[in-house]
Design an enzyme around this catalytic site. Structure first.
Site, PDB file in Angstrom:
ATOM      1  N   ASP A  47      27.139  50.033 -16.981  1.00 13.11           N
ATOM      2  CA  ASP A  47      27.657  49.454 -18.492  1.00 13.11           C
ATOM      3  C   ASP A  47      29.197  49.308 -18.673  1.00 13.11           C
ATOM      4  O   ASP A  47      30.075  49.631 -17.953  1.00 13.11           O
ATOM      5  CB  ASP A  47      27.109  50.301 -19.425  1.00 13.11           C
ATOM      6  CG  ASP A  47      27.200  50.396 -20.736  1.00 13.11           C
ATOM      7  OD1 ASP A  47      27.005  48.889 -21.001  1.00 13.11           O
ATOM      8  OD2 ASP A  47      27.874  50.792 -21.546  1.00 13.11           O
TER       9      ASP A  47
ATOM     10  N   ASP B 103      30.960  48.499 -22.245  1.00 21.55           N
ATOM     11  CA  ASP B 103      31.609  49.383 -23.310  1.00 21.55           C
ATOM     12  C   ASP B 103      31.316  50.580 -23.227  1.00 21.55           C
ATOM     13  O   ASP B 103      30.179  51.187 -23.307  1.00 21.55           O
ATOM     14  CB  ASP B 103      31.199  48.924 -24.600  1.00 21.55           C
ATOM     15  CG  ASP B 103      31.266  46.874 -24.692  1.00 21.55           C
ATOM     16  OD1 ASP B 103      32.482  46.585 -25.409  1.00 21.55           O
ATOM     17  OD2 ASP B 103      30.444  46.342 -24.198  1.00 21.55           O
TER      18      ASP B 103
END
Length: 223
Positions: free
Chosen positions: A14, A16
């Site tokens: 991922d 953020d």
């Protein structure tokens, strides 16, 4: 819990809250909206936990407006415009991430990014962080018709890497990351150092592993 990840052929992250701390720039956009309305700015730490939820999370905390509100869509567009204007001011890779990615490169282990952030933001952020040309695959929130927790973004990443989902591992800091990996039948790791969202107790997420720091992933991978 699986014994380890030594058979993994690729690592998907991922963005953020997992690879990068983008909360300061997301919070900056939210606070400019508050100031425009005569409201005092909120501390970044107040907004940080919902940073992985993007516009929805930021608007919810900063202005107390959610997706079901008639005003939400206009606020969302305003937020996205504010963020686009200043998305690479304070965003930084988390401590340990540069070393982690260098070790993966050195071990010949391809890595990529699977994020719900739209392409128009993902590209510039990765470019500013120096990752755009290094990632083996980049899947943004609008690359496929579905976003996480749907498994399709992870499945598309594996198709582009020409490997089965079981051959990769997904690392994320939000419950939906783990849910997406589970639905894709992909090993998964919860990044306990990240934002963690509204379901912040990673012990309840049913991840295969939990890492307190990015470099802890290297032990699991055996590299």
């Amino acid at each position: 819990m699986s014994a380890g990840l030594r058979g993994v052929q690729a690592v998907l992250f991922d963005l953020d809250g997992t690879l990068a701390d983008t909360a300061p720039d997301l919070a900056g956009a939210a606070n400019r909206m508050r100031q425009r309305r005569g409201l005092a700015p909120l501390p970044v730490e107040r907004l940080r936990p919902v940073a992985s939820a993007g516009a929805r999370g930021m608007i919810g905390v900063a202005l107390n407006v959610g997706p079901g509100d008639p005003a939400f869509e206009a606020l969302r567009e305003e937020f996205l415009a504010e963020y686009a204007a200043a998305l690479d001011v304070e965003s930084r890779l988390f401590d340990g991430v540069p070393e982690l990615l260098s070790r993966l490169d050195g071990a010949g282990l391809p890595w990529g990014v699977v994020t719900n952030k739209a392409t128009r933001f993902t590209g510039p952020v990765l470019q500013a962080l120096g990752l755009a040309g290094r990632a083996a695959v980049i899947i943004a929130g609008d690359t496929t018709p579905h976003a996480k927790p749907h498994p399709e973004p992870l499945l598309e990443a594996c198709r582009r890497l020409a490997m089965p989902p079981s051959g990769a591992v997904y690392v994320g800091d939000d419950l939906r990351d783990i849910q997406a990996a589970r639905a894709a039948r992909m090993p998964c790791v919860a990044a306990a150092y990240g934002y963690l969202g509204e379901q912040g107790d990673v012990s309840t997420w049913a991840a295969d592993h939990v890492v307190p720091h990015p470099l802890a992933l290297l032990t699991l991978l055996g590299v």
